[in-house]
Write an enzyme that holds these catalytic residues in place. Structure first.
Site, PDB file in Angstrom:
ATOM      1  CG  HIS A 104      22.037 -18.661  40.567  1.00 30.07           C
ATOM      2  ND1 HIS A 104      21.401 -17.645  41.166  1.00 30.07           N
ATOM      3  CD2 HIS A 104      22.543 -18.304  39.132  1.00 30.07           C
ATOM      4  CE1 HIS A 104      21.687 -16.562  40.436  1.00 30.07           C
ATOM      5  NE2 HIS A 104      22.333 -16.750  39.360  1.00 30.07           N
TER       6      HIS A 104
ATOM      7  CD  GLU B 113      21.972 -18.381  36.219  1.00 36.05           C
ATOM      8  OE1 GLU B 113      23.264 -17.981  36.156  1.00 36.05           O
ATOM      9  OE2 GLU B 113      21.086 -17.691  36.611  1.00 36.05           O
TER      10      GLU B 113
ATOM     11  CG  HIS C 151      26.459 -16.799  36.788  1.00 39.85           C
ATOM     12  ND1 HIS C 151      25.440 -16.621  37.464  1.00 39.85           N
ATOM     13  CD2 HIS C 151      27.578 -16.612  37.551  1.00 39.85           C
ATOM     14  CE1 HIS C 151      25.855 -16.407  38.943  1.00 39.85           C
ATOM     15  NE2 HIS C 151      27.249 -16.626  38.893  1.00 39.85           N
TER      16      HIS C 151
ATOM     17  CD  GLU D   4      25.346 -13.582  33.476  1.00 40.29           C
ATOM     18  OE1 GLU D   4      24.712 -14.406  33.115  1.00 40.29           O
ATOM     19  OE2 GLU D   4      24.994 -13.026  34.524  1.00 40.29           O
TER      20      GLU D   4
END
Length: 265
Positions: A9, A23, A78, A144
């Site tokens: 992102h 995030e 992430h 993650e």
């Protein structure tokens, strides 16, 4: 070894959101620390990042850049979000790959090293058809690192020392998977953390347990999300190998969640 490091992102895309955090910011901090540790401690690690600030970059730009550079490994950082109740760590390789593939072998090493230090529930090793796993020409892994909308995970994410520990776990995995060579003297101090507690009595019990096993330790106070925690430290070393030896001693004494953090000495 050429590592393409991709903090997910960024810019106009905040990623998952929760507990006052974005995030994109957590991903970037972890990735920057991965780069710092790798380049300062290893002589044969060349790191390129998809972004080093809060900038916008689409998925195709990221994978094209890694492919054109000829990276040996693509590592995408992430955090997760779901419904506030889900929590923990998981990682992904592409769904077309077998468990006996080279990419899966790298992932096995990464998974083990990251879950040693991240203090998160282990949700396992998974597969998916994500763009960054599908369109890369080299082995790729997407991690993650907790659920940002979960109170437990978010409290950890907000702690800079936790993000450093997660970065260290990623570095340990990369170094082991690719047989990286440590520099002789990197000016880094390695500290063994043998538990963090909200109760000082529990921290004191941990110190007593370690000392009964011949391991000297002491208590430090840290603030996480405005709350005071008591952290037990069981040694600090300039040599990482010595720190790893002490870590093993601590784990052999029954403190299986002990981990190493690094600081500039």
């Amino acid at each position: 070894m050429k590592l393409y490091l991709d903090p997910g992102h960024g810019g106009s895309d905040p990623g998952a959101q929760g507990n006052g955090m974005n995030e994109k910011d957590i991903n970037l901090d972890i990735a920057l620390q991965i780069r710092k540790i790798l380049t300062s401690e290893y002589s044969d690690a060349d790191v390129r990042m998809s972004r080093t600030d809060d900038s916008t970059k689409n998925l195709t730009q990221r994978t094209n850049e890694a492919n054109s550079w000829g990276a040996d490994y693509y590592l995408s950082i992430h955090c997760n979000a779901f419904n506030g109740s889900a929590q923990g760590y998981e990682d992904y390789i592409h769904s077309s790959l077998s468990d006996s593939s080279t990419t899966a072998a790298y992932r096995d090493t990464m998974h083990e090293e990251i879950t040693k230090v991240n203090q998160l529930r282990n949700r396992g090793k998974k597969k998916a058809n994500f763009h960054v796993l599908r369109e890369t020409t080299m082995s790729a892994l997407l991690t993650e690192n907790g659920f940002i909308d979960n109170a437990h995970d978010a409290a950890l994410m907000s702690d800079p020392s936790w993000r450093q520990s997660v970065a260290r776990g990623h570095v340990n995995g990369v170094a082991m998977a690719f047989n990286l060579q440590e520099k002789e003297d990197n000016g880094t101090l390695y500290k063994i953390i043998a538990g963090s507690f909200q109760s000082r009595e529990n921290a004191e019990n941990r110190v007593d347990h370690l000392q009964s096993n011949g391991i000297e330790s002491f208590i430090l106070t840290v603030t996480i999300s405005g709350e005071q925690w008591y952290r037990v430290q069981a040694g600090a070393f300039l040599n990482r190998e010595n720190a790893e030896t002490r870590l093993q001693e601590v784990q052999n004494a029954g403190v299986e969640d002990a981990y190493i953090i690094s600081e500039d000495s």
